[in-house]
Scaffold this active site. Structure first.
Site, PDB file in Angstrom:
ATOM      1  N   GLU A  43      49.367  43.145  29.307  1.00 56.44           N
ATOM      2  CA  GLU A  43      49.650  44.245  30.246  1.00 56.44           C
ATOM      3  C   GLU A  43      51.131  44.259  30.620  1.00 56.44           C
ATOM      4  O   GLU A  43      51.494  44.265  31.797  1.00 56.44           O
ATOM      5  CB  GLU A  43      48.749  44.158  31.484  1.00 56.44           C
ATOM      6  CG  GLU A  43      47.285  44.332  31.132  1.00 56.44           C
ATOM      7  CD  GLU A  43      46.367  44.685  32.297  1.00 56.44           C
ATOM      8  OE1 GLU A  43      46.795  44.615  33.461  1.00 56.44           O
ATOM      9  OE2 GLU A  43      45.198  45.042  32.020  1.00 56.44           O
ATOM     10  N   GLU A  56      40.122  43.705  26.976  1.00 50.74           N
ATOM     11  CA  GLU A  56      39.557  43.697  28.341  1.00 50.74           C
ATOM     12  C   GLU A  56      38.755  44.977  28.515  1.00 50.74           C
ATOM     13  O   GLU A  56      39.297  46.082  28.392  1.00 50.74           O
ATOM     14  CB  GLU A  56      40.662  43.615  29.400  1.00 50.74           C
ATOM     15  CG  GLU A  56      41.329  42.260  29.434  1.00 50.74           C
ATOM     16  CD  GLU A  56      42.310  42.087  30.594  1.00 50.74           C
ATOM     17  OE1 GLU A  56      42.124  42.708  31.660  1.00 50.74           O
ATOM     18  OE2 GLU A  56      43.277  41.325  30.406  1.00 50.74           O
TER      19      GLU A  56
HETATM   20  O1  AHR Z   1      40.466  40.992  34.274  1.00 49.40           O
HETATM   21  C1  AHR Z   1      41.180  41.074  35.456  1.00 49.40           C
HETATM   22  C2  AHR Z   1      42.597  41.616  35.244  1.00 49.40           C
HETATM   23  O2  AHR Z   1      42.539  42.932  34.817  1.00 49.40           O
HETATM   24  C3  AHR Z   1      43.422  40.931  34.190  1.00 49.40           C
HETATM   25  O3  AHR Z   1      44.047  39.796  34.646  1.00 49.40           O
HETATM   26  C4  AHR Z   1      44.435  41.971  33.842  1.00 49.40           C
HETATM   27  O4  AHR Z   1      44.905  41.853  32.528  1.00 49.40           O
HETATM   28  C5  AHR Z   1      43.707  43.273  34.110  1.00 49.40           C
HETATM   29  O5  AHR Z   1      44.471  44.127  34.891  1.00 49.40           O
END
Ligand code: AHR
Length: 507
Positions: free
Chosen positions: A173, A309
């Site tokens: 990110e 994710e």
């Molecule tokens: O999964 C929780 C968070 O969500 C992670 O650390 C991040 O990469 C995303 O914003």
């Protein structure tokens, strides 16, 4: 009635087992108390890893585990997590609850865990606050088999042999918590950092690749990021650069009421059910549109879209640390998982890895723990149902499902599906029924084959049904036999709020 057509002989792409991957961050009780309790814990463990958790994850054939973050990854300095535990540096986990991180779970513990789980490693490096040297040395420490400063340090810390590192993320990110970069700035950094992620097993670049490098991709619908990164990485038609980016990540979470409010994990109404599921279905558009941009640069689809994710993100359980992201899990989450995994299967030509966030005690977990107790969530049971798709051939299929939903804005296909054939020729069909009330007859035509027999397993229940530590088996996989074999296939009576797997023997 809904018509489903399946062509078992029209193979489309391999469903890479990594689509069924998981994600573990140093966040809340995912690592500490979830995976890892330490060797001296009264909770049964092998070298600190919870035995119950390892067994449960082996059962669903966990293929890959991403670590150590997440936002944590771009603050993590791997050297703090090696050597004697008592002298490891302590830090504040500023992102997640401001708690003390004692680094007792580090590189050696992670590879021990992967070995116990029988899964592949996916390590996410620190580009946001780390140096090129630090990232380069981590890869040397993990993978170099010869004599070198980092390989010697690894041996000194107890691991004679190098580990396998099939996946390495170059930042996380980086448009946000990983450094707030612009796409062009990040892409240039990616080009630089990845240069020093050396593939020691493939020094001349002609042999089999051993590290797949994952570039930080977009958040949700940030198509500008995808284009900007691809453009900078592929400027001047540098085909040579192809070999230096193996995956582009995508992050997308389902928040029923939006990022600010999110909404309760367990207390919701019919409208919110459909809103949640329509937001889960949005993954299909995201994958399609980001893939279209990638196609412009990489028409041969050599670069994977890695959805590292995904999942539902609700308001934390009342009374828990807001920074720990602990939430319950219901039949609604089973549907989120079933719909999303069907989408990934159907896009198997581009989506070659995905990692549910997060494995234990954080967001849409497959496992929750409370001290020595452990429970398996409805989402776990969906992964159990879908595990037979791993490494199969996706086959051509089509369903003429109507849409369902309470509000025009939040409609979702009532039934989603995907179908694959395994190495023994067994056909695997997974179906979801998002309707809250409607039992639906699915008429499946299996083209060119006769059905000999079928076995079914189903996860279904009331929309907010969940497993608790008091009643851990409210939601499990049930045998399913409400289908008839017909002349040209099968007719399935699919209950509302359900996720189904059928293993079909054909001739
Ligand atoms: O999964 C929780 C968070 O969500 C992670 O650390 C991040 O990469 C995303 O914003």
């Amino acid at each position: 009635m809904v018509n489903l057509t399946i062509h078992p002989d029209k193979r489309k792409a391999r469903i890479h087992k990594e689509i069924y991957g998981h994600f573990s961050e140093h966040l809340g009780r995912c690592i500490y108390g979830g995976f890892y309790v330490g060797e001296d814990s009264p909770i049964p463990n092998v070298r600190g890893m919870r035995t119950d958790v390892v067994e449960a994850l082996r059962k669903i054939r966990i293929p890959v585990l991403r670590w150590p973050g997440g936002c944590f990854a771009d603050e993590y300095h791997w050297m703090d997590g090696i050597g004697p535990k008592e002298s490891r540096k302590k830090m504040i986990n500023t992102h997640w609850g401001g708690v003390m991180e004692d680094n007792s779970f580090g590189t050696h513990e992670y590879f021990e865990l992967c070995e116990q789980l029988g899964c592949e490693a996916y390590v996410n490096g620190n580009l946001g606050s780390g140096t090129v040297k630090e990232m380069s040395e981590w890869v040397e420490y993990i993978t170099f088999e010869g004599v070198s400063p980092m390989a010697d340090l690894r041996r000194q810390n107890g691991s004679e042999n190098a580990w396998k590192l099939p996946y390495f993320g170059v930042g996380n990110e980086n448009w946000g918590c990983g450094g707030n970069m612009t796409p062009e700035y990040y892409a240039n950094e990616y080009r630089r950092y990845q240069t020093y992620v050396r593939d020691y097993k493939n020094p001349d670049n002609h042999g089999q690749k051993s590290i797949n490098k994952i570039c930080c991709g977009p958040n949700v619908d940030d198509y500008e990021w995808t284009r900007g990164v691809m453009d900078t990485c592929f400027r001047h038609c540098e085909t040579r650069f192809h070999g230096n980016m193996d995956g582009l990540s995508l992050h997308y979470y389902v928040h029923p009421e939006g990022w600010e409010i999110k909404g309760s994990a367990t207390d919701f109404d019919d409208k919110t059910w459909y809103k949640t599921l329509s937001k889960a279905w949005y993954m299909d558009e995201l994958v399609r549109r980001h893939s279209e941009i990638m196609d412009e640069y990489d028409p041969a689809k050599q670069i994977a879209l890695v959805v590292d994710e995904w999942g539902a993100w609700y308001t934390v359980e009342p009374g828990t640390n807001p920074g720990f992201l602990y939430q319950q899990n219901t039949i609604r989450d089973a549907l989120v998982a079933g719909i999303t995994l069907n989408i990934f299967n159907k896009h198997a030509d581009r989506v070659r890895m995905a990692n549910l966030a997060q494995t234990i005690n954080v967001l849409q977990s497959v496992i929750l723990t409370d001290g020595a107790d452990m429970l398996l969530t409805p989402t776990y049971h969906v992964f159990d149902l879908y595990k037979d798709h791993q490494d199969n051939d996706l086959v051509k299929s089509f369903i003429d499902s109507p849409e369902t939903g309470a509000e025009a804005e939040y409609r979702v296909p009532q039934i989603t599906e995907s179908a694959s054939v395994d190495k023994d020729g067994l056909l695997h069909i997974t179906l979801t029924n998002a309707s809250l009330a409607e039992r639906t007859e699915v008429k499946a035509m299996i083209c060119g084959h006769r059905v000999l027999s079928a076995d079914g397993g189903i996860v279904c229940g009331a929309m907010d049904q969940k497993n608790t530590f008091e009643e851990p088996d409210q939601v499990t996989v049930q045998n399913f036999s409400d289908f008839q074999i017909t002349e040209d296939g099968l007719t399935v009576n699919l209950p509302p709020r359900s996720v189904l797997h059928l293993a079909v023997k054909t001739a």
